[in-house]
Design a protein around this motif. Structure first.
Motif, short mmCIF file in Angstrom:
data_model
loop_
_atom_site.label_atom_id
_atom_site.label_comp_id
_atom_site.label_asym_id
_atom_site.label_seq_id
_atom_site.Cartn_x
_atom_site.Cartn_y
_atom_site.Cartn_z
N ILE A 12 -4.08 13.83 2.48
CA ILE A 12 -3.27 13.38 1.34
C ILE A 12 -2.81 11.96 1.59
N GLY A 13 -2.52 11.65 2.86
CA GLY A 13 -2.10 10.32 3.26
C GLY A 13 -1.38 10.38 4.59
N TYR A 14 -1.09 9.18 5.13
CA TYR A 14 -0.34 9.07 6.38
C TYR A 14 1.13 8.89 6.05
N VAL A 15 1.95 9.83 6.50
CA VAL A 15 3.37 9.87 6.14
C VAL A 15 4.22 9.24 7.24
N GLU A 16 5.22 8.48 6.79
CA GLU A 16 6.15 7.83 7.70
C GLU A 16 7.57 7.99 7.15
N ILE A 17 8.51 8.31 8.01
CA ILE A 17 9.91 8.33 7.62
C ILE A 17 10.44 6.91 7.79
N VAL A 18 10.79 6.27 6.70
CA VAL A 18 11.24 4.88 6.72
C VAL A 18 12.70 4.80 7.14
N SER A 19 13.52 5.72 6.63
CA SER A 19 14.92 5.80 7.04
C SER A 19 15.38 7.24 6.87
N GLU A 20 16.36 7.61 7.67
CA GLU A 20 16.85 8.98 7.62
C GLU A 20 18.12 9.12 6.80
N ASN A 21 18.89 8.04 6.67
CA ASN A 21 20.13 8.12 5.91
C ASN A 21 20.34 6.82 5.15
N PRO A 22 19.96 6.74 3.90
CA PRO A 22 19.36 7.80 3.10
C PRO A 22 17.90 8.03 3.47
N LEU A 23 17.42 9.23 3.21
CA LEU A 23 16.05 9.59 3.56
C LEU A 23 15.08 8.89 2.62
N LYS A 24 14.13 8.18 3.23
CA LYS A 24 13.05 7.51 2.49
C LYS A 24 11.75 7.85 3.18
N ILE A 25 10.78 8.29 2.39
CA ILE A 25 9.47 8.70 2.92
C ILE A 25 8.41 7.80 2.32
N ARG A 26 7.55 7.27 3.18
CA ARG A 26 6.48 6.37 2.76
C ARG A 26 5.14 6.99 3.14
N VAL A 27 4.14 6.79 2.27
CA VAL A 27 2.80 7.31 2.53
C VAL A 27 1.79 6.19 2.33
N TYR A 28 0.89 6.07 3.30
CA TYR A 28 -0.20 5.09 3.24
C TYR A 28 -1.50 5.82 2.96
N GLU A 29 -2.43 5.13 2.33
CA GLU A 29 -3.75 5.66 1.99
C GLU A 29 -3.63 6.92 1.13
N CYS A 30 -2.75 6.87 0.17
CA CYS A 30 -2.47 7.98 -0.74
C CYS A 30 -3.73 8.41 -1.48
N ILE A 31 -4.00 9.70 -1.48
CA ILE A 31 -5.17 10.24 -2.17
C ILE A 31 -5.13 9.97 -3.67
N THR A 32 -3.95 9.93 -4.25
CA THR A 32 -3.82 9.77 -5.69
C THR A 32 -3.93 8.32 -6.15
N CYS A 33 -3.33 7.38 -5.41
CA CYS A 33 -3.23 6.03 -5.97
C CYS A 33 -3.79 4.90 -5.12
N SER A 34 -4.05 5.11 -3.86
CA SER A 34 -4.50 4.01 -3.00
C SER A 34 -5.75 3.35 -3.57
N GLY A 35 -5.67 2.04 -3.78
CA GLY A 35 -6.80 1.29 -4.31
C GLY A 35 -6.84 1.17 -5.82
N LEU A 36 -5.96 1.87 -6.53
CA LEU A 36 -5.94 1.77 -7.98
C LEU A 36 -5.22 0.48 -8.40
N PRO A 37 -5.48 0.01 -9.62
CA PRO A 37 -4.85 -1.23 -10.07
C PRO A 37 -3.37 -1.04 -10.42
N ASN A 38 -2.66 -2.14 -10.47
CA ASN A 38 -1.27 -2.16 -10.92
C ASN A 38 -1.28 -1.88 -12.43
N VAL A 39 -0.71 -0.76 -12.82
CA VAL A 39 -0.64 -0.40 -14.23
C VAL A 39 0.80 -0.47 -14.74
#
Length: 148
Positions: free
Chosen positions: A75-102
């Motif tokens: 699905i992608g590579y997941v990273e916890i960007v911050s814990e408080n507040p919790l922010k989750i980042r994903v690279y190489e997302c199966i849904t959107c990686s490589g798609l144009p800015n819409v």
């Protein structure tokens, strides 16, 4: 009659020659069917709620289970960007990686999936709000997590 399969049933492929892997294109063809034509603006809510149901059904014990699932099933590579507040980042997302800015976020299903996993882990209501996405011109997608 509503069909509902558990994760074990869905994993049983019986594809001896073709195997389990499919191209991202097939996933995206299914994902980007024009549900908005039939459901209007409610389509994104449907994607989010379906993802949430899936996340809960996996019964993760901790955030590492969420990360492992996303990587195992590509699905992608997941990273916890911050814990408080919790922010989750994903690279190489199966849904959107490589798609144009819409000009809008695209990963409602994944936001629901993350929220569902976290609801199961924290035993509290969770809302995941997408702040970054290829659809917004970003190289990754990111969710700000609110726990209630």
């Amino acid at each position: 009659m509503v069909l509902k399969f558990n994760i074990n049933e869905l994993s049983n492929t019986k594809r001896d020659k073709l195997g389990r892997n499919i191209d991202v294109l097939v996933f995206r063809l299914l994902r980007y069917m024009d549900l908005e034509r039939y459901l209007g603006s409610a389509a994104n809510r449907v994607y989010y709620e379906c993802g949430k149901e899936l996340g809960k059904s996996l019964e993760p014990n901790n955030i590492e289970d969420l990360i492992d699932f996303c990587e195992k099933y590509k699905i992608g590579y997941v990273e916890i960007v911050s814990e408080n507040p919790l922010k989750i980042r994903v690279y190489e997302c199966i849904t959107c990686s490589g798609l144009p800015n819409v000009g809008k976020p695209l990963c409602y299903f994944e936001g629901g999936f993350i929220a569902g996993c976290l609801e199961k882990i924290f035993n509290k209501k969770v809302r995941a709000t997408e702040t970054h996405c290829a659809g917004l011109g970003n190289e990754f997608w990111q969710f700000d997590i609110k726990v209630y």
